[in-house]
Design a protein around this motif. Structure first.
Motif, PDB file in Angstrom:
ATOM      1  N   SER A  80      18.296  93.059  -4.675  1.00  0.00           N
ATOM      2  CA  SER A  80      19.172  91.956  -4.962  1.00  0.00           C
ATOM      3  C   SER A  80      18.463  90.938  -5.927  1.00  0.00           C
ATOM      4  O   SER A  80      18.352  89.874  -5.950  1.00  0.00           O
ATOM      5  CB  SER A  80      19.750  91.177  -3.940  1.00  0.00           C
ATOM      6  N   VAL A  81      17.936  91.691  -6.881  1.00  0.00           N
ATOM      7  CA  VAL A  81      17.124  90.932  -8.076  1.00  0.00           C
ATOM      8  C   VAL A  81      18.189  91.278  -9.268  1.00  0.00           C
ATOM      9  O   VAL A  81      18.718  92.405  -9.612  1.00  0.00           O
ATOM     10  CB  VAL A  81      15.969  91.713  -8.483  1.00  0.00           C
ATOM     11  N   VAL A  82      18.546  90.217  -9.953  1.00  0.00           N
ATOM     12  CA  VAL A  82      19.309  90.117 -11.235  1.00  0.00           C
ATOM     13  C   VAL A  82      18.605  91.079 -12.408  1.00  0.00           C
ATOM     14  O   VAL A  82      17.290  91.158 -12.664  1.00  0.00           O
ATOM     15  CB  VAL A  82      19.355  88.853 -11.766  1.00  0.00           C
ATOM     16  N   GLN A  83      19.433  92.105 -12.920  1.00  0.00           N
ATOM     17  CA  GLN A  83      19.064  92.829 -13.983  1.00  0.00           C
ATOM     18  C   GLN A  83      19.637  92.351 -15.300  1.00  0.00           C
ATOM     19  O   GLN A  83      18.852  91.961 -16.141  1.00  0.00           O
ATOM     20  CB  GLN A  83      19.580  94.171 -13.827  1.00  0.00           C
ATOM     21  N   GLY A  84      20.882  92.376 -15.426  1.00  0.00           N
ATOM     22  CA  GLY A  84      21.228  92.300 -16.918  1.00  0.00           C
ATOM     23  C   GLY A  84      20.940  92.936 -18.015  1.00  0.00           C
ATOM     24  O   GLY A  84      20.562  94.055 -17.673  1.00  0.00           O
ATOM     25  N   SER A  85      21.194  92.580 -19.260  1.00  0.00           N
ATOM     26  CA  SER A  85      20.800  93.297 -20.494  1.00  0.00           C
ATOM     27  C   SER A  85      19.336  93.394 -20.839  1.00  0.00           C
ATOM     28  O   SER A  85      18.812  94.395 -21.324  1.00  0.00           O
ATOM     29  CB  SER A  85      21.724  92.773 -21.730  1.00  0.00           C
ATOM     30  N   GLY A  86      18.604  92.433 -20.028  1.00  0.00           N
ATOM     31  CA  GLY A  86      17.085  92.592 -20.493  1.00  0.00           C
ATOM     32  C   GLY A  86      16.277  93.374 -19.639  1.00  0.00           C
ATOM     33  O   GLY A  86      14.996  93.215 -19.797  1.00  0.00           O
ATOM     34  N   ILE A  87      16.900  93.774 -18.443  1.00  0.00           N
ATOM     35  CA  ILE A  87      15.925  94.766 -17.706  1.00  0.00           C
ATOM     36  C   ILE A  87      16.496  96.078 -17.675  1.00  0.00           C
ATOM     37  O   ILE A  87      17.537  96.612 -17.384  1.00  0.00           O
ATOM     38  CB  ILE A  87      15.954  94.191 -16.362  1.00  0.00           C
ATOM     39  N   ASP A  88      15.644  97.011 -18.319  1.00  0.00           N
ATOM     40  CA  ASP A  88      15.969  98.408 -18.306  1.00  0.00           C
ATOM     41  C   ASP A  88      15.516  99.196 -17.304  1.00  0.00           C
ATOM     42  O   ASP A  88      14.802 100.096 -17.334  1.00  0.00           O
ATOM     43  CB  ASP A  88      15.388  99.083 -19.790  1.00  0.00           C
ATOM     44  N   TYR A 125      18.010  84.053 -15.543  1.00  0.00           N
ATOM     45  CA  TYR A 125      17.983  84.662 -14.072  1.00  0.00           C
ATOM     46  C   TYR A 125      17.533  85.994 -14.157  1.00  0.00           C
ATOM     47  O   TYR A 125      17.157  86.586 -12.915  1.00  0.00           O
ATOM     48  CB  TYR A 125      19.544  84.364 -13.780  1.00  0.00           C
ATOM     49  N   GLU A 126      17.317  86.789 -15.123  1.00  0.00           N
ATOM     50  CA  GLU A 126      17.009  88.048 -15.076  1.00  0.00           C
ATOM     51  C   GLU A 126      15.724  88.481 -14.465  1.00  0.00           C
ATOM     52  O   GLU A 126      14.623  87.592 -14.998  1.00  0.00           O
ATOM     53  CB  GLU A 126      17.321  88.764 -16.517  1.00  0.00           C
ATOM     54  N   GLY A 135      19.896  80.690 -21.761  1.00  0.00           N
ATOM     55  CA  GLY A 135      19.494  81.793 -22.327  1.00  0.00           C
ATOM     56  C   GLY A 135      20.222  83.011 -22.253  1.00  0.00           C
ATOM     57  O   GLY A 135      19.822  84.219 -22.750  1.00  0.00           O
ATOM     58  N   GLY A 136      21.401  82.966 -21.680  1.00  0.00           N
ATOM     59  CA  GLY A 136      22.103  84.035 -21.548  1.00  0.00           C
ATOM     60  C   GLY A 136      23.240  84.112 -22.385  1.00  0.00           C
ATOM     61  O   GLY A 136      23.430  83.517 -23.397  1.00  0.00           O
ATOM     62  N   GLU A 137      24.528  85.183 -22.245  1.00  0.00           N
ATOM     63  CA  GLU A 137      25.370  85.568 -22.926  1.00  0.00           C
ATOM     64  C   GLU A 137      26.785  84.882 -22.129  1.00  0.00           C
ATOM     65  O   GLU A 137      26.914  84.807 -20.944  1.00  0.00           O
ATOM     66  CB  GLU A 137      25.930  86.881 -23.059  1.00  0.00           C
ATOM     67  N   SER A 138      27.614  84.412 -22.857  1.00  0.00           N
ATOM     68  CA  SER A 138      29.145  84.265 -22.390  1.00  0.00           C
ATOM     69  C   SER A 138      29.966  85.319 -22.326  1.00  0.00           C
ATOM     70  O   SER A 138      29.666  86.467 -23.172  1.00  0.00           O
ATOM     71  CB  SER A 138      29.720  82.969 -23.170  1.00  0.00           C
ATOM     72  N   PRO A 139      31.019  85.258 -21.576  1.00  0.00           N
ATOM     73  CA  PRO A 139      32.009  86.555 -21.638  1.00  0.00           C
ATOM     74  C   PRO A 139      32.632  86.672 -23.183  1.00  0.00           C
ATOM     75  O   PRO A 139      32.743  87.951 -23.412  1.00  0.00           O
ATOM     76  CB  PRO A 139      33.072  86.369 -20.718  1.00  0.00           C
TER      77      PRO A 139
END
Length: 212
Positions: free
Chosen positions: A20-28, A90-91, A121-125
């Motif tokens: 349950s750790v946030v990934q998003g686009s910044g974690i590969d 959050y990533e 620091g993130g993206e919007s939809p």
């Protein structure tokens, strides 16, 4: 142009999902053992489909989710436009979304139609949709590609589905997703319209311990 059938999947499980750790686009992150088993189960169920093309995000977890299809010789094109939303600061942090006021606030904003808002620091939809639109245009322009496999990510999938189905982004949360779930869609070019045939389907995973 003839009809297209699109098999849209979310990537398999990673250790970040498991913990349950946030990934998003910044974690590969790579798939864990369960994720690899999910990918194998999906291939076992759909390896017979004569896919003309595979599209994935530029992140390794989507590419590993369809690795056996790629290894079988099906043409593959990674596209960064299919990457997961950036969750900004959050990533890489523990998943506190259910309790975190900032996250609850951003989800409320999105459901209320303020889809231009983003976490710090993130993206919007809207930003994610903007980078998905050229991908959609590219895929639809390839008239010879009739059976298409697309591997993407949870929030990106919700945004993509709302876009394909010509819905406002405040509706995106009505599309649930498990790791290695399948949405199957049919595209009718004469109407420029998509129809959903399967929703968050995980019947191919019934022999596994499925993680959301």
């Amino acid at each position: 142009m003839r009809r297209k059938t699109i098999f849209l999947i979310r990537h398999g499980e990673t250790d970040y999902n498991r913990r349950s750790v946030v990934q998003g686009s910044g974690i590969d992150a790579e798939l864990n053992e369960m994720g690899k088993a999910q990918a194998d189960a999906f291939y076992d169920a759909y390896g017979h489909v004569p896919f003309d093309k595979i599209y994935t995000s530029a992140l390794v977890r989507t590419q590993q989710s369809v690795a056996r299809f790629i290894q079988s010789g099906i043409p593959h094109q990674p596209m960064a436009g299919l990457n997961e939303i950036s969750w900004g600061i959050y990533e890489g942090t523990a998943h506190t979304f259910g309790e975190d006021n900032a996250y609850k606030s951003i989800l409320h904003d999105w459901k209320e139609g303020r889809v231009n808002q983003a976490l710090e620091g993130g993206e919007s939809p809207i930003q994610v949709q903007s980078r998905q639109l050229p991908v959609i245009e590219h895929i639809l322009s390839k008239s010879h590609e009739r059976n298409i496999l697309i591997a993407t990510h949870g929030r990106a999938m919700r945004i993509l589905l709302a876009t394909l189905l010509d819905e406002s982004l405040d509706q995106m949360d009505k599309y649930p997703h498990n790791n290695l779930c399948l949405y199957k869609l049919e595209y009718y070019p004469d109407r420029n319209q998509f129809e959903v045939l399967l929703t968050n389907d995980i019947t191919h995973l019934l022999t596994l311990h499925v993680s959301g």
